[in-house]
Design a protein around this motif. Structure first.
Motif, PDB file in Angstrom:
ATOM      1  N   MET A  12       0.853  -1.175   0.000  1.00  0.00           N
ATOM      2  CA  MET A  12       0.000   0.000   0.000  1.00  0.00           C
ATOM      3  C   MET A  12       0.901   1.241   0.000  1.00  0.00           C
ATOM      4  SD  MET A  12      -3.006   0.941   2.758  1.00  0.00           S
ATOM      5  CE  MET A  12      -4.098  -0.353   2.233  1.00  0.00           C
ATOM      6  N   SER A  13       0.731   2.109  -0.997  1.00  0.00           N
ATOM      7  CA  SER A  13       1.558   3.307  -1.105  1.00  0.00           C
ATOM      8  C   SER A  13       1.082   4.367  -0.111  1.00  0.00           C
ATOM      9  CB  SER A  13       1.500   3.859  -2.526  1.00  0.00           C
ATOM     10  OG  SER A  13       0.241   4.455  -2.761  1.00  0.00           O
ATOM     11  N   PHE A  14       1.886   5.414   0.018  1.00  0.00           N
ATOM     12  CA  PHE A  14       1.556   6.489   0.954  1.00  0.00           C
ATOM     13  C   PHE A  14       0.239   7.165   0.585  1.00  0.00           C
ATOM     14  CE2 PHE A  14       1.853  10.989   2.210  1.00  0.00           C
ATOM     15  CZ  PHE A  14       1.942  10.832   3.588  1.00  0.00           C
ATOM     16  N   THR A  15       0.058   7.465  -0.691  1.00  0.00           N
ATOM     17  CA  THR A  15      -1.180   8.133  -1.105  1.00  0.00           C
ATOM     18  C   THR A  15      -2.390   7.216  -0.952  1.00  0.00           C
ATOM     19  OG1 THR A  15      -0.690   7.529  -3.401  1.00  0.00           O
ATOM     20  CG2 THR A  15      -0.082   9.749  -2.695  1.00  0.00           C
ATOM     21  N   GLU A  16      -2.213   5.925  -1.222  1.00  0.00           N
ATOM     22  CA  GLU A  16      -3.316   4.977  -1.009  1.00  0.00           C
ATOM     23  C   GLU A  16      -3.677   4.897   0.471  1.00  0.00           C
ATOM     24  OE1 GLU A  16      -2.501   1.792  -4.624  1.00  0.00           O
ATOM     25  OE2 GLU A  16      -1.612   1.455  -2.659  1.00  0.00           O
ATOM     26  N   THR A  17      -2.666   4.959   1.317  1.00  0.00           N
ATOM     27  CA  THR A  17      -2.912   4.903   2.759  1.00  0.00           C
ATOM     28  C   THR A  17      -3.677   6.136   3.222  1.00  0.00           C
ATOM     29  OG1 THR A  17      -0.895   3.629   3.078  1.00  0.00           O
ATOM     30  CG2 THR A  17      -1.812   4.699   5.007  1.00  0.00           C
ATOM     31  N   ILE A  18      -3.263   7.310   2.786  1.00  0.00           N
ATOM     32  CA  ILE A  18      -3.951   8.546   3.173  1.00  0.00           C
ATOM     33  C   ILE A  18      -5.385   8.526   2.647  1.00  0.00           C
ATOM     34  CG2 ILE A  18      -3.957  11.072   2.970  1.00  0.00           C
ATOM     35  CD1 ILE A  18      -1.688   9.926   4.712  1.00  0.00           C
ATOM     36  N   TYR A  19      -5.562   8.127   1.390  1.00  0.00           N
ATOM     37  CA  TYR A  19      -6.902   8.013   0.824  1.00  0.00           C
ATOM     38  C   TYR A  19      -7.741   7.026   1.643  1.00  0.00           C
ATOM     39  CZ  TYR A  19     -10.700   6.896  -2.377  1.00  0.00           C
ATOM     40  OH  TYR A  19     -11.944   6.697  -2.914  1.00  0.00           O
ATOM     41  N   GLY A  20      -7.138   5.891   1.974  1.00  0.00           N
ATOM     42  CA  GLY A  20      -7.852   4.877   2.736  1.00  0.00           C
ATOM     43  C   GLY A  20      -8.264   5.347   4.112  1.00  0.00           C
ATOM     44  N   ILE A  21      -7.416   6.125   4.783  1.00  0.00           N
ATOM     45  CA  ILE A  21      -7.765   6.640   6.111  1.00  0.00           C
ATOM     46  C   ILE A  21      -8.991   7.526   6.031  1.00  0.00           C
ATOM     47  CG2 ILE A  21      -6.993   8.238   7.935  1.00  0.00           C
ATOM     48  CD1 ILE A  21      -5.738   5.474   8.162  1.00  0.00           C
ATOM     49  N   PHE A  22      -9.090   8.326   4.979  1.00  0.00           N
ATOM     50  CA  PHE A  22     -10.226   9.240   4.845  1.00  0.00           C
ATOM     51  C   PHE A  22     -11.485   8.570   4.306  1.00  0.00           C
ATOM     52  CE2 PHE A  22      -6.870  12.459   5.051  1.00  0.00           C
ATOM     53  CZ  PHE A  22      -7.455  13.353   5.930  1.00  0.00           C
ATOM     54  N   PHE A  23     -11.343   7.595   3.387  1.00  0.00           N
ATOM     55  CA  PHE A  23     -12.521   7.076   2.699  1.00  0.00           C
ATOM     56  C   PHE A  23     -12.795   5.592   2.924  1.00  0.00           C
ATOM     57  CE2 PHE A  23     -11.034  10.754   0.212  1.00  0.00           C
ATOM     58  CZ  PHE A  23     -12.142  11.564   0.387  1.00  0.00           C
ATOM     59  N   GLU A  24     -11.811   4.817   3.357  1.00  0.00           N
ATOM     60  CA  GLU A  24     -11.989   3.392   3.659  1.00  0.00           C
ATOM     61  C   GLU A  24     -11.203   3.047   4.922  1.00  0.00           C
ATOM     62  OE1 GLU A  24     -10.474   1.505   0.164  1.00  0.00           O
ATOM     63  OE2 GLU A  24     -12.239   1.969  -1.027  1.00  0.00           O
ATOM     64  N   PRO A  25     -11.578   3.649   6.051  1.00  0.00           N
ATOM     65  CA  PRO A  25     -10.744   3.493   7.250  1.00  0.00           C
ATOM     66  C   PRO A  25     -10.687   2.074   7.809  1.00  0.00           C
ATOM     67  CG  PRO A  25     -12.756   4.684   7.780  1.00  0.00           C
ATOM     68  CD  PRO A  25     -12.716   4.532   6.296  1.00  0.00           C
ATOM     69  N   THR A  26     -11.751   1.326   7.716  1.00  0.00           N
ATOM     70  CA  THR A  26     -11.752  -0.013   8.302  1.00  0.00           C
ATOM     71  C   THR A  26     -10.733  -0.915   7.623  1.00  0.00           C
ATOM     72  OG1 THR A  26     -14.088   0.216   8.885  1.00  0.00           O
ATOM     73  CG2 THR A  26     -13.195  -2.008   8.851  1.00  0.00           C
ATOM     74  N   VAL A  27     -10.794  -1.006   6.331  1.00  0.00           N
ATOM     75  CA  VAL A  27      -9.866  -1.864   5.583  1.00  0.00           C
ATOM     76  C   VAL A  27      -8.439  -1.354   5.720  1.00  0.00           C
ATOM     77  CG1 VAL A  27      -9.274  -2.699   3.279  1.00  0.00           C
ATOM     78  CG2 VAL A  27     -11.666  -2.520   3.954  1.00  0.00           C
ATOM     79  N   THR A  28      -8.254  -0.048   5.626  1.00  0.00           N
ATOM     80  CA  THR A  28      -6.916   0.532   5.693  1.00  0.00           C
ATOM     81  C   THR A  28      -6.285   0.308   7.056  1.00  0.00           C
ATOM     82  OG1 THR A  28      -7.596   2.212   4.102  1.00  0.00           O
ATOM     83  CG2 THR A  28      -5.590   2.651   5.357  1.00  0.00           C
ATOM     84  N   LEU A  29      -7.027   0.571   8.125  1.00  0.00           N
ATOM     85  CA  LEU A  29      -6.464   0.398   9.464  1.00  0.00           C
ATOM     86  C   LEU A  29      -6.206  -1.075   9.782  1.00  0.00           C
ATOM     87  CD1 LEU A  29      -8.456   3.131  11.396  1.00  0.00           C
ATOM     88  CD2 LEU A  29      -6.009   3.119  10.901  1.00  0.00           C
ATOM     89  N   ARG A  30      -7.054  -1.966   9.263  1.00  0.00           N
ATOM     90  CA  ARG A  30      -6.809  -3.398   9.457  1.00  0.00           C
ATOM     91  C   ARG A  30      -5.520  -3.821   8.758  1.00  0.00           C
ATOM     92  NH1 ARG A  30     -10.963  -6.115   6.743  1.00  0.00           N
ATOM     93  NH2 ARG A  30     -12.348  -5.400   8.377  1.00  0.00           N
ATOM     94  N   THR A  31      -5.331  -3.359   7.529  1.00  0.00           N
ATOM     95  CA  THR A  31      -4.113  -3.682   6.786  1.00  0.00           C
ATOM     96  C   THR A  31      -2.877  -3.115   7.478  1.00  0.00           C
ATOM     97  OG1 THR A  31      -5.384  -3.665   4.728  1.00  0.00           O
ATOM     98  CG2 THR A  31      -2.986  -3.481   4.541  1.00  0.00           C
TER      99      THR A  31
END
Length: 191
Positions: free
Chosen positions: A1-20
């Motif tokens: 997961m890249s930095f921009t994908e992580t930031i995007y995930g925190i804002f728009f898909e927090p559950t999946v991103t934080l689990r990963t």
């Protein structure tokens, strides 16, 4: 997961991103994110206190004020690590689940929306509508708290209620101990 994908995930898909993130545990990136959020928040708070002619600035030299802020950054890192370990310990005692590293990473990344509060508060102060800045900063703080609950939940694979209990239990114990100490002090005072 890249930095921009992580930031995007925190804002728009927090559950999946934080689990990963809790599973992969990128400690370096997480601590850098937390450091960046903390330093930018301090910078905007410093600017806000200069703009509003804060009374503390008149009493404390500017260099000392920055040293106090840097001490606050160090204390924030220390408390982050202690809280991560404490929450993981509580979870292991109650539910038999332990993931201190995952909680540490999740809490660091959950702080990202907190970076929005101080700039919005500063901009609102410059525009002359301080109340709006306080409301927006409060909303960003609530967003961070919600992400922290999601992060603890996903790190430990517990329910939302269990994650809230894990996070509130240290506060409840602290309130009970403080109340007990105050009552004991009052009862032992000479009248």
């Amino acid at each position: 997961m890249s930095f921009t994908e992580t930031i995007y995930g925190i804002f728009f898909e927090p559950t999946v991103t934080l689990r990963t993130l809790a599973d992969k545990k990128p400690y370096g990136g997480a601590l850098l994110i937390f450091l960046g959020v903390t330093l930018l928040s301090i910078l905007f708070e410093q600017a806000l206190s200069v703009y509003t002619e804060h009374e503390l600035l008149a009493m404390v030299p500017a260099n000392a004020f920055w040293m106090i802020n840097l001490f606050g950054v160090a204390l924030s890192f220390f408390l982050l690590m202690v809280i991560s370990g404490l929450l993981s310990l509580i979870s292991e005692i109650i539910y038999g689940k332990f993931n201190a590293g995952g909680i540490l990473v999740a809490l660091c990344y959950a702080s990202i929306p907190g970076i929005l509060g101080p700039p919005l508060r500063y901009a609102s102060s410059l525009a002359g509508i301080q109340w709006l800045g306080v409301v927006l900063a409060g909303l960003s703080m609530i967003w961070v708290l919600v992400l922290q609950v999601i992060g603890v939940r996903e790190s430990l694979r517990v329910t939302t209620g269990q994650a809230i209990l894990i996070m509130l239990l240290p506060l409840v114990v602290l309130v009970i101990l403080t109340t007990g100490l105050i009552v004991a002090a009052v009862l032992t005072m000479d009248v």
